[in-house]
Design an enzyme around this catalytic site. Structure first.
Site, PDB file in Angstrom:
ATOM      1  N   LYS A  13      44.775  41.124  38.619  1.00 29.10           N
ATOM      2  CA  LYS A  13      44.566  40.326  39.634  1.00 29.10           C
ATOM      3  C   LYS A  13      43.541  39.282  39.445  1.00 29.10           C
ATOM      4  O   LYS A  13      43.600  38.334  39.821  1.00 29.10           O
ATOM      5  CB  LYS A  13      44.141  41.546  40.845  1.00 29.10           C
ATOM      6  CG  LYS A  13      44.893  42.292  41.139  1.00 29.10           C
ATOM      7  CD  LYS A  13      44.473  43.100  42.569  1.00 29.10           C
ATOM      8  CE  LYS A  13      43.526  44.117  41.948  1.00 29.10           C
ATOM      9  NZ  LYS A  13      43.613  45.320  41.009  1.00 29.10           N
ATOM     10  N   ARG A 161      33.270  47.656  31.254  1.00 25.92           N
ATOM     11  CA  ARG A 161      32.730  48.047  32.559  1.00 25.92           C
ATOM     12  C   ARG A 161      32.422  49.566  32.402  1.00 25.92           C
ATOM     13  O   ARG A 161      33.244  50.373  32.018  1.00 25.92           O
ATOM     14  CB  ARG A 161      33.987  47.892  33.544  1.00 25.92           C
ATOM     15  CG  ARG A 161      33.613  46.291  34.125  1.00 25.92           C
ATOM     16  CD  ARG A 161      34.728  46.061  34.903  1.00 25.92           C
ATOM     17  NE  ARG A 161      35.352  46.981  36.079  1.00 25.92           N
ATOM     18  CZ  ARG A 161      36.109  46.735  36.959  1.00 25.92           C
ATOM     19  NH1 ARG A 161      36.637  45.464  36.955  1.00 25.92           N
ATOM     20  NH2 ARG A 161      36.506  47.584  37.864  1.00 25.92           N
ATOM     21  N   ARG A 172      40.389  56.186  39.818  1.00 24.05           N
ATOM     22  CA  ARG A 172      40.811  54.885  40.624  1.00 24.05           C
ATOM     23  C   ARG A 172      42.278  54.648  40.664  1.00 24.05           C
ATOM     24  O   ARG A 172      42.648  54.045  41.702  1.00 24.05           O
ATOM     25  CB  ARG A 172      40.256  53.705  39.423  1.00 24.05           C
ATOM     26  CG  ARG A 172      38.510  53.724  39.674  1.00 24.05           C
ATOM     27  CD  ARG A 172      38.063  52.736  38.626  1.00 24.05           C
ATOM     28  NE  ARG A 172      38.479  51.320  38.630  1.00 24.05           N
ATOM     29  CZ  ARG A 172      38.532  50.594  37.370  1.00 24.05           C
ATOM     30  NH1 ARG A 172      38.416  51.213  36.196  1.00 24.05           N
ATOM     31  NH2 ARG A 172      38.849  49.352  37.512  1.00 24.05           N
TER      32      ARG A 172
END
Ligand code: ADP
Ligand code: AMP
Length: 220
Positions: A13, A161, A172
């Site tokens: 994205k 991350r 997630r």
């Protein structure tokens, strides 16, 4: 144009948003990037968000919606925006509809990026982002920086991350299936959803996305 990008974590994205936003001359608004900027600045919002993000859970709606609203009200978003990572559940989608309605605005399309789960896991495992700006995104094999560990855009340090660890990724993905995927049906009922495959080269996905956006939503 007012566009929502949806797809599992690691679908691409952010990567696509950077190109689409440039092509369409609208700002790329990523709630994940906004939270990470707050974490870097050690704000109260950043401290709160970090505890949820590190566990792979959604940050509470109240603060997320307020932050997104504030960003969408900035002058550069007056004529449109590309939302990445917001809304992430049906309540956020309803809140966004209310915000838009109050301004007599509406969404033009919801672009749904489809990627099989095994590919998403590979993309996340190799993702590296820049300390200076988490919208500068690389990959250890798919998008290598010219110099190892250094951001091509600004020279910042690249790192993994905290929430890209294997364990957090599992949570997630589950959160995506249970809480975020239902927004696709919510927007299908409004005839706004355009689904494309996000497999293949980044530039091919961008071309596919631009063509799909021109065609518009799939209808109700
Ligand atoms: P998202 O914003 O959906 O979480 P990102 O844009 O950060 O996903 O992409 C996840 C990782 O996959 C990044 O490391 C990125 O470089 C890589 N990536 C994005 N698009 C592609 C693609 N089409 N092919 C291979 N790797 C990709
Ligand atoms: P992202 O950068 O989009 O992968 O988001 C990283 C993390 O930020 C998510 O796993 C959530 O913890 C948090 N986050 C981002 N956007 C939202 C949102 N719209 N609602 C709740 N939490 C969010």
């Amino acid at each position: 144009m007012r566009i929502v990008l949806v797809g599992p974590p690691g679908a691409g994205k952010g990567t696509q948003a950077a190109f689409l936003a440039r092509n369409l001359s609208i700002p790329h608004i990523s709630t994940g990037d906004l939270f990470r900027a707050n974490i870097s600045r050690q704000t109260e919002l950043g401290k709160l968000a970090k505890s949820y993000m590190d566990a792979g859970n959604l940050v509470p709606d109240e603060v997320t919606i307020a932050m997104a609203k504030d960003r969408m009200e900035q002058p550069d978003a007056e004529n449109g925006f590309l939302l990445d990572g917001f809304p992430r559940n049906v309540s956020q989608a309803e809140a966004l509809d209310e915000l838009l309605e109050a301004e007599n605005m509406q969404l033009d399309a919801v672009l749904d990026l489809e990627v099989p789960e095994d590919e998403v896991v590979k993309r996340i495992a190799g993702r590296r982002i820049c300390r200076n700006d988490s919208s500068h995104v690389f990959h250890v094999t798919y998008k290598q920086p010219a110099k190892d560990g250094v951001c091509d855009v600004c020279g910042g340090e690249l790192y993994q991350r905290d929430d890209d660890s294997e364990e957090t990724v599992r949570t997630r993905l589950e959160v995506y299936h249970t809480q975020t995927e239902p927004i696709i049906d919510y927007y299908k009922a409004q005839g706004l959803v355009v689904t494309i495959s996000a497999l293949g080269k980044v530039e091919d996905v961008t071309t596919r996305a631009m063509e799909a956006l021109k065609r518009g939503g799939d209808g109700k």
